[in-house]
Design an enzyme around this catalytic site. Sequence first.
Site: not given
Length: 804
Positions: A732, A750
């Site tokens: 990320r 997520n």
Amino acid sequence: MSGTATLSDYFVTGFSSNNTCSYAISLAAERRGLRVEWLGIPFFKHLQVPLNQANQLGNLYRLSDGRRRLIFNRTLALSVSEQTRKTLADKFSAAAALASYNIATTKPQLYDLDDPKSYQALHSKASYPLVLKPVKGSMGKGVFANIETPAELTSVLQKLSGKVVCERHISGKEYRIYALGGQPVAAVRRHPPMITGDGQRTVEQLIEQENTARGKRKLPKIKFEDATLLRLKKSRLTYQSVPEAGEQIILSDKLGRSSGGMIERVPLNSLPGCGQFCEAVYSAFPDLEVFAADVIDTGKELVVIEINSRPQSSSLLKPDLGDPFDFADAFVCYFFSQPKRLHNTAPISVRAIKDDLKSGAVRASFSGRALADYAPVIAEPDTELLHNQGNIHQLILQRAAWRQGCLVNCFTNKSGYKRWSVTSANRTLRFRQNMPAVTSLKTREITNDKFATKRKLEQAGIYTPRGEAFASNDIDAITTWYRALPTGTKVVVKPIDGAGGKGVTSNIQSYDELLMALDYARASQVVIEEHIEGDDFRLICSGGRFLAAIHRLPASVTGDGKHTIEQLIAIKNKARKANPYLKKCVIRYDEAMAYRLQKSGYTLATVLADNEHCFLNDIANVSAGGDSVDVTDKVHDDYRALAERAQLAFTDLAYCGVDILATDISSPIDPKKTAVIEVNANCDVALHHFPSVGKPRNVAGEIMADLLPAGNTERQARYYRVRGKVTGVGYRRWAAKMCAALGLEAGIRNVGSEVEISARGTQVALDELQRLLIQGSNKSVPTEVSCRPLNIFNARGGVNILDK
């Protein structure tokens, strides 16, 4: 030349035997009336050398007689080329270079003992007697000499690993010849470590006795090592053997003090042919004015073992046998043609010279305005995500291109250099770092040369400070020019091709300051010009159009009545590291700052009063820790027009930074108080995006708009779902950086073992993001990326972008 001084003449309080050469030569130079400057930690910082690497440089010092100024690392002149140093550091390259000048060598060969084929080749090709030594090493560590049989070789190989050098063992006497300018000046013979039996004590006891004596003389001790065992075995002895009275036992085939041997000063006439030998070495390495050659005299020829480009002088100053030789004084006389001896020969206090040097450097003072008392402003989107992504200027130009609907492509050209290009609807333009191909090489070369730039601007009718270009060692021409100036004229010295304010000294008010400024420039060519009073401004123009302006101020701190100057610097540097551009432009303590503080009556330990302002440098340069204040809205039309004229003086300059000295940039130009001092074709774009103080300016977007027609700038939104090994591996964080670089708004989070991304931007940028997402970061393994359009964009989980 003096030939009688010994090590004790140079050994004084504060002396470090580790730096015999640096101190001995410095003190010899001081006795000869030369100016000596020791360049320690502040100098390393000025060169931006990490302190954990500074010890690799040894002791740097500078000598000057007012006409010639040279920097040395022990006995190595920094004028010696990197190629010469690399060649001599590589035993094989050095041997090949010397052999081409008919110098006999030991014919070294490289073997890798961890490679079975190489290991076997060493056994099959070995020609006895031979020497084995590590590829890297010094002081005889890991060296095995005079290996005479396959059995001895097998025994030695059990103690070695990795890459080794194998060379022929040459029988004869080993010498070290010292040369200056290709001519031998002194020589020593190396003797092996040995003991003399008394019929009572064992070999081990005799070695301990000898080591006790050597310890009192501060000499390296005889080592109990594998090479010693090998030599004793050849003589059918062990450590417990008792030699007969008067019997001399050689303990190693390694010679010299580092192995416990002796050094004997010998006359040069005992080495026939050493003059021709040194001339041949000098021909092979013509920039190597000082060297020591380790050779073996076979009685027929001199065989070179090694050429040392930075020889120690202690062996000559204090040999074990024979008369000493003052190599330090010979060294100084060679480089400075027999300078007069102005001082007596009594030892000089090293500490006294250091204290004198602290007050000896002269740097100009700065009389500028205090930094405006405003809080820093950083309004760029995704600022924190732009850190540690390489060239910040290139990054924001590429980001601007993506936002303009253009395609950015990074590649490596045929020569192996990294380049990038931008493609619009009907045009592709290449870039080198942050400079487009629109700017020609010829223009780049002119702007790199400060004197050529000055002439170009003058031809366009733009006022520049009057000045000339000189070779920095042409003191006679510089003196003649300076003496012809009107009385009271102040000048500036700067390297002709310098950047970032390095080597620049301003506000020079005397001839002595001028000479010191030439030292500080550290350049073969300099520009010396009239000093113009005023503040320093950088105006950036693109396509002949003014874009933005920055007021540049020298590094400074403001007191709070609590913290020392050193602590205030640390606090300010911490704040600068939050800025993607300023993070590499922290304030560094160097010799210029030390002088500036001393002149102001301060030290790093001084506690400034509340709101008391202290300038730390004389040069208004952001890369040296200076401050940048955006003044775009204050620039008078006269200065806008001046900057635009300066760019248009160069017909093919895409964009540039124009440096102007002025007293008040918000008022009409006063020709007597204004001058263009530089035009930078590869200027810092990010300087205007991330000022220390003031409003950021989107100059990258303006530049791209001037260079290329916009593509499809319609903004779209897409949703991406990424599957595979993409959680717990920093995916990320990496994806967020990619979005920031592409100029995309993004939300990332997520969802179980998958990653969801909502992004908005131009079509080409969104397409590139999809390609990058399946490529993944270093630790991730994405297996599938699904994509669909979004009718309503919501940067969900925006806070999570910064989660790791």
